[in-house]
Design an enzyme around this catalytic site. Sequence first.
Site, PDB file in Angstrom:
ATOM      1  CG  HIS A  73       3.402   0.715  -3.302  1.00 36.09           C
ATOM      2  ND1 HIS A  73       4.192   1.747  -3.466  1.00 36.09           N
ATOM      3  CD2 HIS A  73       2.933   1.333  -2.134  1.00 36.09           C
ATOM      4  CE1 HIS A  73       4.453   2.713  -2.731  1.00 36.09           C
ATOM      5  NE2 HIS A  73       3.492   2.364  -2.150  1.00 36.09           N
TER       6      HIS A  73
HETATM    7  P1  TYD Z   1       9.652   3.617  -3.710  1.00 38.61           P
HETATM    8  O1  TYD Z   1       8.956   2.701  -2.897  1.00 38.61           O
HETATM    9  O2  TYD Z   1      10.214   3.119  -5.277  1.00 38.61           O
HETATM   10  O3  TYD Z   1       8.869   5.019  -3.984  1.00 38.61           O
HETATM   11  P2  TYD Z   1       7.307   5.248  -4.516  1.00 38.61           P
HETATM   12  O4  TYD Z   1       6.589   4.291  -4.151  1.00 38.61           O
HETATM   13  O5  TYD Z   1       7.208   6.663  -4.425  1.00 38.61           O
HETATM   14  O6  TYD Z   1       7.776   5.001  -6.081  1.00 38.61           O
HETATM   15  O7  TYD Z   1      11.113   4.170  -3.029  1.00 38.61           O
HETATM   16  C1  TYD Z   1      12.374   4.707  -3.393  1.00 38.61           C
HETATM   17  C2  TYD Z   1      13.401   4.265  -2.833  1.00 38.61           C
HETATM   18  O8  TYD Z   1      13.609   4.872  -1.547  1.00 38.61           O
HETATM   19  C3  TYD Z   1      13.384   2.625  -2.462  1.00 38.61           C
HETATM   20  O9  TYD Z   1      15.004   2.242  -2.594  1.00 38.61           O
HETATM   21  C4  TYD Z   1      13.166   2.732  -1.007  1.00 38.61           C
HETATM   22  C5  TYD Z   1      13.446   3.946  -0.462  1.00 38.61           C
HETATM   23  N1  TYD Z   1      12.453   4.329   0.601  1.00 38.61           N
HETATM   24  C6  TYD Z   1      13.184   4.491   1.780  1.00 38.61           C
HETATM   25  O10 TYD Z   1      14.257   4.035   2.268  1.00 38.61           O
HETATM   26  N2  TYD Z   1      12.252   5.004   2.999  1.00 38.61           N
HETATM   27  C7  TYD Z   1      11.021   5.312   2.706  1.00 38.61           C
HETATM   28  O11 TYD Z   1      10.155   5.788   3.833  1.00 38.61           O
HETATM   29  C8  TYD Z   1      10.616   4.987   1.330  1.00 38.61           C
HETATM   30  C9  TYD Z   1       8.951   5.503   1.075  1.00 38.61           C
HETATM   31  C10 TYD Z   1      11.418   4.682   0.443  1.00 38.61           C
END
Ligand code: TYD
Length: 137
Positions: free
Chosen positions: A49
């Site tokens: 992303h």
């Molecule tokens: P995700 O965006 O899939 O992580 P990455 O971009 O590293 O693959 O996030 C995983 C989960 O964690 C999703 O349910 C959202 C949550 N999350 C939070 O609650 N707070 C945060 O600061 C982040 C980065 C993710």
Amino acid sequence: MEIKKYCFPPHGDDRGQLVALEAERDIPFPVRRVYYIYDTAEGVTRGLHAHKRLEQILICVHGSCRIRLKDGREEAEVLLDKPWEGLYIANNMWREMYDFSPDAVLLVLASQHYDESDYIRDYAEFLKMVQSEGETE
Ligand code: TYD
């Protein structure tokens, strides 16, 4: 593509190492959120992303991982394997994190609170956005 890496000087002595990070001094933005990624399963790619506004610094405080960055024109791959090295990721930058070692702990310092509306998760949409911003420059 210009890669901005920070070397944070460890305060080492015969007891070991310590790295201190101060927002708006060592880190070029006010840190509003910290999260870390660990226990990453083999072969997993995370991220995939971009962010409209968010700036981040990534530090692999244990183990190693690789980061692929795409700005819509060029791409770069960065190895993070030193606990005193930080990778700055600006807004409008597509990122993918992969090749995590089993012991990797990836610490992320972020300039904003979590905000789903700041994410661009569709690569075609990302390309459209950066290309339209390039035209207005
Ligand atoms: P995700 O965006 O899939 O992580 P990455 O971009 O590293 O693959 O996030 C995983 C989960 O964690 C999703 O349910 C959202 C949550 N999350 C939070 O609650 N707070 C945060 O600061 C982040 C980065 C993710």
